[in-house]
Design a protein around this motif. Structure first.
Motif, mmCIF file in Angstrom:
data_model
loop_
_atom_site.group_PDB
_atom_site.id
_atom_site.type_symbol
_atom_site.label_atom_id
_atom_site.label_comp_id
_atom_site.label_asym_id
_atom_site.label_seq_id
_atom_site.Cartn_x
_atom_site.Cartn_y
_atom_site.Cartn_z
ATOM 1 N N GLN A 17 40.032 60.242 40.903
ATOM 2 C CA GLN A 17 39.336 59.077 40.366
ATOM 3 C C GLN A 17 40.319 58.005 39.897
ATOM 4 O O GLN A 17 40.077 56.811 40.085
ATOM 5 N N VAL A 18 41.422 58.425 39.299
ATOM 6 C CA VAL A 18 42.442 57.482 38.839
ATOM 7 C C VAL A 18 42.991 56.674 40.012
ATOM 8 O O VAL A 18 43.210 55.467 39.908
ATOM 9 N N GLU A 19 43.188 57.325 41.150
ATOM 10 C CA GLU A 19 43.686 56.632 42.342
ATOM 11 C C GLU A 19 42.740 55.484 42.716
ATOM 12 O O GLU A 19 43.186 54.379 43.033
ATOM 13 N N ILE A 20 41.443 55.719 42.668
ATOM 14 C CA ILE A 20 40.451 54.688 42.995
ATOM 15 C C ILE A 20 40.429 53.625 41.897
ATOM 16 O O ILE A 20 40.446 52.425 42.179
ATOM 17 N N TYR A 21 40.385 54.064 40.656
ATOM 18 C CA TYR A 21 40.386 53.142 39.510
ATOM 19 C C TYR A 21 41.537 52.155 39.615
ATOM 20 O O TYR A 21 41.353 50.937 39.447
ATOM 21 N N ASP A 22 42.734 52.671 39.896
ATOM 22 C CA ASP A 22 43.929 51.825 39.928
ATOM 23 C C ASP A 22 43.869 50.765 41.021
ATOM 24 O O ASP A 22 44.477 49.707 40.898
ATOM 25 N N ARG A 23 43.125 50.999 42.080
ATOM 26 C CA ARG A 23 42.996 49.997 43.146
ATOM 27 C C ARG A 23 42.227 48.769 42.647
ATOM 28 O O ARG A 23 42.386 47.677 43.181
ATOM 29 N N PHE A 24 41.393 48.952 41.637
ATOM 30 C CA PHE A 24 40.631 47.837 41.072
ATOM 31 C C PHE A 24 41.338 47.211 39.874
ATOM 32 O O PHE A 24 41.069 46.067 39.522
ATOM 33 N N ALA A 25 42.221 47.962 39.244
ATOM 34 C CA ALA A 25 42.913 47.484 38.045
ATOM 35 C C ALA A 25 44.257 46.837 38.362
ATOM 36 O O ALA A 25 44.910 46.306 37.470
ATOM 37 N N THR A 26 44.671 46.876 39.648
ATOM 38 C CA THR A 26 45.942 46.292 40.063
ATOM 39 C C THR A 26 45.731 45.512 41.361
ATOM 40 O O THR A 26 44.644 45.515 41.927
ATOM 41 N N GLY A 27 46.754 44.877 41.835
ATOM 42 C CA GLY A 27 46.697 44.186 43.125
ATOM 43 C C GLY A 27 45.920 42.882 43.067
ATOM 44 O O GLY A 27 45.726 42.292 42.002
ATOM 45 N N LYS A 28 45.457 42.425 44.242
ATOM 46 C CA LYS A 28 44.766 41.132 44.352
ATOM 47 C C LYS A 28 43.559 41.040 43.431
ATOM 48 O O LYS A 28 43.270 39.989 42.886
ATOM 49 N N ARG A 29 42.828 42.122 43.289
ATOM 50 C CA ARG A 29 41.602 42.084 42.492
ATOM 51 C C ARG A 29 41.881 41.802 41.019
ATOM 52 O O ARG A 29 41.026 41.289 40.310
ATOM 53 N N ALA A 30 43.065 42.182 40.550
ATOM 54 C CA ALA A 30 43.385 42.027 39.123
ATOM 55 C C ALA A 30 44.477 40.992 38.873
ATOM 56 O O ALA A 30 44.881 40.790 37.730
ATOM 57 N N PRO A 48 29.971 47.804 40.980
ATOM 58 C CA PRO A 48 29.854 48.916 41.926
ATOM 59 C C PRO A 48 30.910 50.004 41.774
ATOM 60 O O PRO A 48 30.579 51.191 41.859
ATOM 61 N N PRO A 49 32.201 49.675 41.544
ATOM 62 C CA PRO A 49 33.208 50.739 41.531
ATOM 63 C C PRO A 49 33.022 51.787 40.446
ATOM 64 O O PRO A 49 33.488 52.913 40.606
ATOM 65 N N ASN A 50 32.363 51.447 39.348
ATOM 66 C CA ASN A 50 32.134 52.470 38.327
ATOM 67 C C ASN A 50 31.355 53.632 38.930
ATOM 68 O O ASN A 50 31.675 54.796 38.692
ATOM 69 N N GLY A 51 30.359 53.346 39.737
ATOM 70 C CA GLY A 51 29.597 54.399 40.407
ATOM 71 C C GLY A 51 30.409 55.111 41.468
ATOM 72 O O GLY A 51 30.265 56.311 41.684
#
Length: 193
Positions: A17-30, A48-51
């Motif tokens: 789950q952390v691997e997925i979380y980090d994709r939203f908390a870093t990079g272009k999205r963040a 959506p990503p929380n689900g």
């Protein structure tokens, strides 16, 4: 209606789950200047990503699709946001409307253009591509298909690749809107615009 899923915070997640979380908390999205963030101000993901964190195999795939439809399509940013906003208003999806009003503004849509999309009033678009995306999107969301003339008109302006991208984009956001509706996902109150 109260949101049905608890917001999962990073400290409670499995390594998958952390691997997925980090994709939203870093990079272009963040990155600074990103149109909107999917990281909640109080921690955890929103939207959506929380689900998606509930099922890491699906979450990994959905994150990749979401990234592709946001950052890798040939459709212009404005055309993409025109389609997403038309769909969001059609589905009356509060989180999609919240996020993509901001993304639309970042793509150069004016508030007047966005208000026109909300009422299905065609704004004075900049290009034939934008006018075609508007008309094609309305046909697809209303009838779930295009007749032969609409298809030919869309291909003549957009080409087959961009029409395919538009169809996939609308299907993806239809899935997202359904997920958001079932789990009663809403934007943060202090951020509703």
């Amino acid at each position: 209606m109260t949101e049905r899923l608890a917001r999962l915070t990073r400290d409670t997640l499995t390594p998958e789950q952390v691997e997925i979380y980090d994709r939203f908390a870093t990079g272009k999205r963040a990155a600074p200047g990103a149109a909107f963030s999917l990281v909640h101000p109080e921690g955890g993901l929103m939207g959506p990503p929380n689900g998606w964190l509930l099922s890491p195999p699906l979450g990994r795939v959905l994150e990749k699709i979401g990234y592709a439809v946001r950052y890798e399509l040939e459709l212009s940013d404005r055309a993409r946001e025109i389609a997403i906003l038309l769909h969001a208003f059609h589905r009356e999806s509060p989180f999609e409307i919240y996020a993509h009003r901001q993304a639309g503004r970042a793509a150069g849509l004016t508030d007047a253009e966005i208000d026109g999309l909300a009422t299905r009033t065609e704004p004075d678009f900049r290009s034939d591509d934008e006018r075609t995306v508007f008309a094609t999107t309305l046909a697809i969301i209303d009838r779930k298909t295009l007749d032969d003339a609409e298809y030919a008109a869309a291909v003549a302006v957009l080409g087959e690749r961009d029409l395919f991208e538009l169809v996939v984009l609308l299907g993806y956001y239809d899935f997202v809107a359904t997920q958001l509706a079932v789990f009663a996902v809403t934007p943060p109150v202090e951020q509703v615009t």
